[in-house]
Every structure is written in structure tokens, then in C-alpha cells.
Design a protein around this motif. Sequence first.
Motif, PDB file in Angstrom:
ATOM      1  N   GLY A 105       0.706  -1.292   0.044  1.00  0.00           N
ATOM      2  CA  GLY A 105       0.121  -0.034  -0.099  1.00  0.00           C
ATOM      3  C   GLY A 105       0.905   1.179  -0.029  1.00  0.00           C
ATOM      4  N   ASP A 106       2.074   1.376   0.736  1.00  0.00           N
ATOM      5  CA  ASP A 106       2.952   2.454   0.827  1.00  0.00           C
ATOM      6  C   ASP A 106       3.453   2.483  -0.407  1.00  0.00           C
ATOM      7  OD1 ASP A 106       2.373   2.693   3.557  1.00  0.00           O
ATOM      8  OD2 ASP A 106       4.193   2.131   4.306  1.00  0.00           O
ATOM      9  N   LEU A 107       3.927   1.358  -1.132  1.00  0.00           N
ATOM     10  CA  LEU A 107       4.667   1.413  -2.298  1.00  0.00           C
ATOM     11  C   LEU A 107       3.745   1.920  -3.287  1.00  0.00           C
ATOM     12  CD1 LEU A 107       7.298   0.649  -3.398  1.00  0.00           C
ATOM     13  CD2 LEU A 107       6.221  -1.613  -4.048  1.00  0.00           C
ATOM     14  N   ARG A 110       3.091   5.847  -2.749  1.00  0.00           N
ATOM     15  CA  ARG A 110       4.571   6.755  -3.147  1.00  0.00           C
ATOM     16  C   ARG A 110       5.059   6.319  -4.321  1.00  0.00           C
ATOM     17  NH1 ARG A 110       7.155   5.453   2.851  1.00  0.00           N
ATOM     18  NH2 ARG A 110       5.513   6.455   4.139  1.00  0.00           N
ATOM     19  N   MET A 111       4.739   5.153  -4.873  1.00  0.00           N
ATOM     20  CA  MET A 111       5.415   4.875  -6.341  1.00  0.00           C
ATOM     21  C   MET A 111       6.857   5.140  -6.378  1.00  0.00           C
ATOM     22  SD  MET A 111       2.955   4.057  -8.705  1.00  0.00           S
ATOM     23  CE  MET A 111       1.528   3.469  -8.498  1.00  0.00           C
ATOM     24  N   SER A 112       7.269   4.610  -5.122  1.00  0.00           N
ATOM     25  CA  SER A 112       8.914   5.099  -5.150  1.00  0.00           C
ATOM     26  C   SER A 112       9.320   3.996  -3.864  1.00  0.00           C
ATOM     27  CB  SER A 112       8.953   6.360  -4.609  1.00  0.00           C
ATOM     28  OG  SER A 112      10.328   6.574  -4.230  1.00  0.00           O
ATOM     29  N   VAL A 116      11.846  10.268  -2.078  1.00  0.00           N
ATOM     30  CA  VAL A 116      10.608  11.031  -1.666  1.00  0.00           C
ATOM     31  C   VAL A 116      10.017  12.077  -2.681  1.00  0.00           C
ATOM     32  CG1 VAL A 116       9.898  12.607   0.473  1.00  0.00           C
ATOM     33  CG2 VAL A 116      11.621  11.091   0.574  1.00  0.00           C
ATOM     34  N   ARG A 117       9.004  11.984  -3.053  1.00  0.00           N
ATOM     35  CA  ARG A 117       8.197  12.839  -3.956  1.00  0.00           C
ATOM     36  C   ARG A 117       7.633  14.023  -3.392  1.00  0.00           C
ATOM     37  NH1 ARG A 117       7.348  10.161  -8.871  1.00  0.00           N
ATOM     38  NH2 ARG A 117       7.413   8.020  -8.747  1.00  0.00           N
TER      39      ARG A 117
END
Lengths: 483, 169
Positions: A105-107, A110-112, A116-117
Motif C-alpha cells: 500500500g505504501d509503495l 508513494r510509487m517509490s 521522496v516525492r
Amino acid sequence: MTKKTDNEEHEELVLEPEGFRINLFKKFPLIKKFAKLKGFQFFLILPSLFIFYIIIISGLIGTPLGNRNIAIVVLWILWWFLLIAILVPLLGRTWCAMCPLPWFGDLFQRMSFFKVRTGKTNYLRNKMFGLNLTWPKRLKNIWLPNINFLILCTFSAILVTRPFVSSFVVSMMLIVATVLAVIFRQRAFCSHVCPVSGFIGLYSKTAMLELRSNDKDVCKNCTDKGCLRGNENGWGCPWFEYMGKLDRNNNCGLCMECVKSCPNDNIALNFRPFATETTLKGYDEAWKGFIDVGTSHAYSLIYLGSSGILKDWVNPTQSNNWTGFFTYVIILWLFSLVVVPGIFFLFTSLSHKLANTGRVSRMEAFKAYSYILIPLGLLAWIAFSVPLLLVNGSYIVSVISDPLGWGWNLFGTRDFQWHPVIPEYIGFIQIALLLIGLGYAIYKGFFIGQRLYNSPTAAFRGLIPVAVFSTVIALAFIMLYIG
Amino acid sequence: MKKLKIILFVAIFSLIGCCIGIGLGWTSKKPVRHNFVIKARQYSYDPAVIVVNRGDTLNFKLVSMDVVHGFYLEGYDIDCEIHPNQKTFKLRHPSQGHFWKDTTDFTVIAKGYGKFKYRCSHTCGTMHPFMQGEMIVEPNVPYHASWGGFVGFMIGMISMFYLMIKKKL
């Protein structure tokens, strides 16, 4: 009944010894260096993710015999003991920082992996993916985790003995956590759904580790609020916490994002005495304490007791005794949700009457005193878990060589015989643990009373029924364990 | 110094409580012989609880009603393997390794005080790790001492706060 006298109004409070705080970031700068790494949480999660996959796979394809399958042995003997006896009391929510369930879910959000975006998403200064909806206000508590925990407890006999079921439940939790991360902001699953998180959150109040701001005034004057909103150095707190106001461990997942995002380098990782936090915010937290005491009593009776009838009741898929199962469900839920709180209410009402200050309502006293169930409940859970490890821990040695129960002998330990460790002394360990729990319950009970009534004499009078209740609870465990 | 004083103060109450508990629960009976036939089935023993007195002679015959079960008696160095529909069972003393011998019964003298569990030591099904029975050797000193000790501990803690309020501790 004694009314509060003028003397009592002006009497000197008994001061609770001030607890020490050792800033581990200052004392061991390496810890801070590690916490500041962009991949801090990833490095923590990686090993548990690996074990998690082994559990899922071995649950699905391994032997259905729990004590011969690594899924059950690692999850319900090793992990459970480490969690309840070591991680939670010493390190609070550290498990939440390494838990693999919310990782996907975090991934997604954040898609990373590491980067940090920056950007803007609601109040955050991080670019987050997904719908980012707000969690419903009515569910912003731990009632849902409480119910989910009771549901898991209800089916515990099936859950902790059938590898397939354990694997299925863990997989479902992963899916729910991921779906909720797609729909809602941050870690909605961890904060408001996960049954284990509710359990860990409450008991992490006793933990000897806390993440706090060094100086609240610095936070007050900070315009960046990077800890909550995130910035180019770190993600906004996945648990919605603002360090300037954080004074409880309940909702701090120790992910260390705030350590990275704080522009004032104002975050401390403190080592502190056991059971430092003594305030409960709502009835949801109080009821969590009642549920945990109720279920630990039930578990002790069923899993550490000798009754075959009870074992048939909790195991209906094999015994076919569905009437017994539903009787057990009704008793478990009534006992945890109504009987334990009901008895506690009677004792705290008496306590309120004896204190007789008129300062607080009966319900306020009920809520405040319910804290005493936290150290007592935690130590009772540890006392329950000790025999699980000492008696059945030797299965770990054999399943390491034959994780799926297929007859492998990877490390030559497959035929290691079941061998309980010091079984005849387990009762003494349980007595010691319960005594420690009782000691903390009574000790903290006095200072809770003093905080409530602002008078040591009233606190003393109010303590008596509360101390009797705690002793009765502890003795009920003693009766089950060694009686 | 004050901390030590407080700990000692509460410990004395607990100790007095322990002594009173043991005194109240103490029984002393002439040793007798008991013959037990323990029937094992998934996932319990019948009888599930046996109560004996210290010094009693205990003779056990073990029977399995369904699958292969074990019988591990804590604190007595006894481990058995019980096969269904057989009059004999296998017995070993874990401290002496894996030397099994066939037998129809075994005898021990009740020693120690309190609860000793007998557990299934042979994987017998899903709930196997929780299959256990209890042998209580009277007087159950740990239990009575705990009762008295916990009550004494509570009184000690309450008294401690009373004295702290009165500035006498």
C-alpha cells in the motif's frame, strides 16, 4: 462516607518519581544515521517480507499439521512470543515499522522505494497516488480493530492450528491493507482496521521506547511542520501525527519519517521507564483493555487448560460440535465486552464513591482507571505466551530443516524430538510476571487517582477497590495456571 | 534508599501472605496407592485432572482411544507413546535418551508440590500442541503461597501509599 475536607483540598500531592529519558539518538548516533536513511523502513521490512512469503507459501502448500509447518510454528510460537514479550514492552510499535502488510500500500501511494516525492496532496507536501480519501470520522478510533481482534480470537483455534487458514488470513490482511491504501490517505488500515495494530498500539503505551520532539516550543514555532506534512526529505507522517503534540505511543509507528523531515533536527528517540504513559483517550481504548483481559483469560483456559470439552467447542470443523462453538462465541464476546467491563464498572463506582470528591464523574473515573488493565493485561498475555514458547519452541528446530513437512532435512535437525524446556518451572515464571503486572496496576492506579481527584487521600481511598479488582484478575490467572 | 525501604516493606507483606497461604492450604495425609487408567483421545485425557498427595504411589496404565498419542509427565522424566487398541505402550526416560521399552504400566512416587502437566508428546492432529492433563500434588504450595502472597502484596502496596501520604515512608 467522608466528604472531602478543607485539609484534603490543600494537602500535598505524593509525587510520582520522574522517569528518566535517555535520547538514544544522542547516545548512539549510529541509530540516528540509520533512521535517517531513505531506505530505513525498507531495510526493516525486507527480512520480514521474506519470512512473510515463506509463511504464505508454506501455509498453502505445506503439511496441514500445524506443528510440522513453518507457517504456524514461526507465526504463532516464535513471532507471537517475540512480539508480545519483547518487541511491544521494550520497543513499542517497532513491529509496525517492519510489518510487511502495509508495504505494498505504501509503495502504491508513494510509487517509490526510496525517493521522496514532493508535490501537493491534501495537506501533504508529498505527491501521493491513489484516491486519498479521508477515513470516515465515525471510525477514527479503535473500535474496528477491537472487533476484528475479537473475530480473530473467536476463530483462534482454527487460525493457529491450520497453516492454510493462517496463510489465508495473512494474505487477506495484505489485500485489505493494500486496497485501503489505494482508497484512503496514508495508513488507514494500520490506524483504524488492523486487529494486531490495535493490540500493539494500546500496549505500546507501556513500551520503554518513545519517539518525541526534543523541544515542543521549537515545534510550536516551526512553520514547516515537515513531520506531519512531509517535505523533500521525508514523507508526511503515515499515522497522521504531529510531533509538537505527540505525547502517546498509541499511534506512532516508529517509521522515522519525521526524523528525516524535521527541519529543526528536533526529534529524539528516548529510552524511558516501563509504563510511563497512563492516559486513555476514549472508551474504545478502555474496551481494548477489557477485551484483552477477557480473551487472555479465555485463551488460558482453553489452550493451557486440560478440558477436552472446551477444545471441542473451539474446534468445530473437526469436532463437529457447532452448538458448543456458538456457546463459546457467545460466552467469549459477552465476557470480554460486557462482564469484565461490568465488573470493573462496579469496582470503579465504589472507588469513585469512596474518593467522594465531586471533581469527576463516575464514568471519567471508570475510563481513567481502566488504564490499570494495560500493564496487567500485557503481563498476563506474556504469562500466557511463555508456555507456548517453552513447551512448543522445540518445534522451531525441526521445522527449520523441514519447513513444509515434506520430509526434507535441510540442516539435519528434522528429527529433533519435541522437548519442553523447564516445563515444571513455567508456573513460577507466570507467577512472577503476574506479580509485576499487579504491582504496576496498583502503583499506577494510585497516581491516576491522584490526577483525577487532585488529592492523595481521595486517591488512596479510591485505590482500594481498584487494587482489589486487579488482585482478583491476577488471582484468576493464577488459578488457571497453577491452581 | 527510600526505594529499597519501599520494596522491603511490600516484600514483607507478601512474605507474610505467602506463609499464611501455605499454612491455610497445608494438608498432610498418609501416603496411599492410586491406580490410574488414563485414556487419551484427540485432544484431551480422561481423567483430565488427577489430584494426589505428596508421597502417594501412582500406578499408570495408558490407553489410546483413537490415534497414536504421547504422555509426557513434567518433572518425572517420563515419556510414553500410546498406540490405539494395544494393551502395552512404549515408555522412555527422556534424560536417558531414546531407549523405548514396551510396558503395560509404570509407577512413580508423587513428589514435589503443585501442578504437573502431562502432555501429548506425539503429533496427534491439529490441536495436538494443546493436548494436556493436570496432576496436582497436594499440598499445592505454589498455588496457596501465590494466593496469600498476592493478597499480602496488595495490602502491602495499599499500606505503602497510606504511609507515604502520612509522610511516614
